[in-house]
Scaffold this motif. Structure first.
Motif, PDB file in Angstrom:
ATOM      1  N   LEU A  75     122.113  65.074  27.592  1.00 57.04           N
ATOM      2  CA  LEU A  75     122.447  66.456  28.402  1.00 57.04           C
ATOM      3  C   LEU A  75     123.881  66.628  28.250  1.00 57.04           C
ATOM      4  O   LEU A  75     124.265  67.884  28.061  1.00 57.04           O
ATOM      5  CB  LEU A  75     122.023  66.071  29.552  1.00 57.04           C
ATOM      6  CG  LEU A  75     120.608  66.103  29.997  1.00 57.04           C
ATOM      7  CD1 LEU A  75     120.224  65.801  31.328  1.00 57.04           C
ATOM      8  CD2 LEU A  75     119.996  67.544  29.685  1.00 57.04           C
ATOM      9  N   LYS A  76     124.723  65.625  28.317  1.00 61.50           N
ATOM     10  CA  LYS A  76     126.382  65.964  28.066  1.00 61.50           C
ATOM     11  C   LYS A  76     126.575  66.619  26.444  1.00 61.50           C
ATOM     12  O   LYS A  76     127.332  67.270  26.716  1.00 61.50           O
ATOM     13  CB  LYS A  76     127.040  64.645  28.076  1.00 61.50           C
ATOM     14  CG  LYS A  76     128.482  64.770  28.093  1.00 61.50           C
ATOM     15  CD  LYS A  76     129.368  63.584  28.554  1.00 61.50           C
ATOM     16  CE  LYS A  76     130.780  63.720  28.476  1.00 61.50           C
ATOM     17  NZ  LYS A  76     131.527  65.048  27.868  1.00 61.50           N
ATOM     18  N   ARG A  77     125.905  65.963  25.811  1.00 59.84           N
ATOM     19  CA  ARG A  77     126.275  66.743  24.420  1.00 59.84           C
ATOM     20  C   ARG A  77     125.564  68.279  24.249  1.00 59.84           C
ATOM     21  O   ARG A  77     126.331  69.030  23.736  1.00 59.84           O
ATOM     22  CB  ARG A  77     125.342  65.848  23.425  1.00 59.84           C
ATOM     23  CG  ARG A  77     125.709  64.725  22.944  1.00 59.84           C
ATOM     24  CD  ARG A  77     124.997  63.886  21.865  1.00 59.84           C
ATOM     25  NE  ARG A  77     124.973  64.543  20.622  1.00 59.84           N
ATOM     26  CZ  ARG A  77     123.938  64.644  19.902  1.00 59.84           C
ATOM     27  NH1 ARG A  77     122.990  63.748  19.829  1.00 59.84           N
ATOM     28  NH2 ARG A  77     124.180  65.240  18.496  1.00 59.84           N
ATOM     29  N   ILE A  78     124.720  68.471  25.093  1.00 59.88           N
ATOM     30  CA  ILE A  78     124.101  69.763  25.385  1.00 59.88           C
ATOM     31  C   ILE A  78     124.960  70.814  26.060  1.00 59.88           C
ATOM     32  O   ILE A  78     125.601  71.667  25.697  1.00 59.88           O
ATOM     33  CB  ILE A  78     122.714  69.930  25.813  1.00 59.88           C
ATOM     34  CG1 ILE A  78     121.713  69.354  24.834  1.00 59.88           C
ATOM     35  CG2 ILE A  78     122.251  71.118  26.386  1.00 59.88           C
ATOM     36  CD1 ILE A  78     120.365  68.942  25.673  1.00 59.88           C
ATOM     37  N   THR A  79     125.504  70.238  27.233  1.00 55.69           N
ATOM     38  CA  THR A  79     126.239  70.978  28.251  1.00 55.69           C
ATOM     39  C   THR A  79     127.694  71.077  27.405  1.00 55.69           C
ATOM     40  O   THR A  79     128.555  72.214  27.637  1.00 55.69           O
ATOM     41  CB  THR A  79     126.331  70.439  29.502  1.00 55.69           C
ATOM     42  OG1 THR A  79     126.900  69.083  29.277  1.00 55.69           O
ATOM     43  CG2 THR A  79     125.413  70.390  30.361  1.00 55.69           C
ATOM     44  N   ASP A  80     128.270  70.162  26.806  1.00 51.21           N
ATOM     45  CA  ASP A  80     129.490  70.284  25.986  1.00 51.21           C
ATOM     46  C   ASP A  80     129.438  71.281  25.100  1.00 51.21           C
ATOM     47  O   ASP A  80     130.365  72.091  24.899  1.00 51.21           O
ATOM     48  CB  ASP A  80     129.822  69.063  25.276  1.00 51.21           C
ATOM     49  CG  ASP A  80     130.320  67.868  26.266  1.00 51.21           C
ATOM     50  OD1 ASP A  80     130.677  68.144  27.498  1.00 51.21           O
ATOM     51  OD2 ASP A  80     130.943  66.881  25.855  1.00 51.21           O
TER      52      ASP A  80
END
Length: 90
Positions: A75-80
């Motif tokens: 999810l961090k990869r997506i939000t970043d």
């Protein structure tokens, strides 16, 4: 004196304009479809989170933590990416 066709009103230009219009409509429909897919995934994920990822407090172990850590990293990869942060910073 030679008569030149107005390129804006030629049948060829009209065909290009129609193709561009259809292409734009197709892109919009595809965008709306993908957005609906994302909305559905987010709703399912929120429901799973509300249910504590189907984990009972008495059964929590480090495996559960590792699973959530994996989910969080994805999810961090997506939000970043979505917000231009981290490696996606502009």
């Amino acid at each position: 004196m030679t008569t030149r066709l107005n390129p804006i009103t030629t049948p060829r230009h009209e065909l290009r304009a129609e193709k561009a219009r259809r292409n734009k409509e197709a892109a919009l429909a595809a965008f709306i479809g993908k957005k609906a897919e994302i909305d559905e995934m987010l709703a399912r994920l929120q429901t799973l989170s509300d249910d504590h990822f189907n984990a009972h407090p008495d059964e929590i172990n480090w495996g559960h933590v590792g699973t959530l850590e994996h989910y969080a990293s994805l999810l961090k990869r997506i939000t970043d990416s979505a917000f231009g942060k981290g490696e996606h910073a502009r």
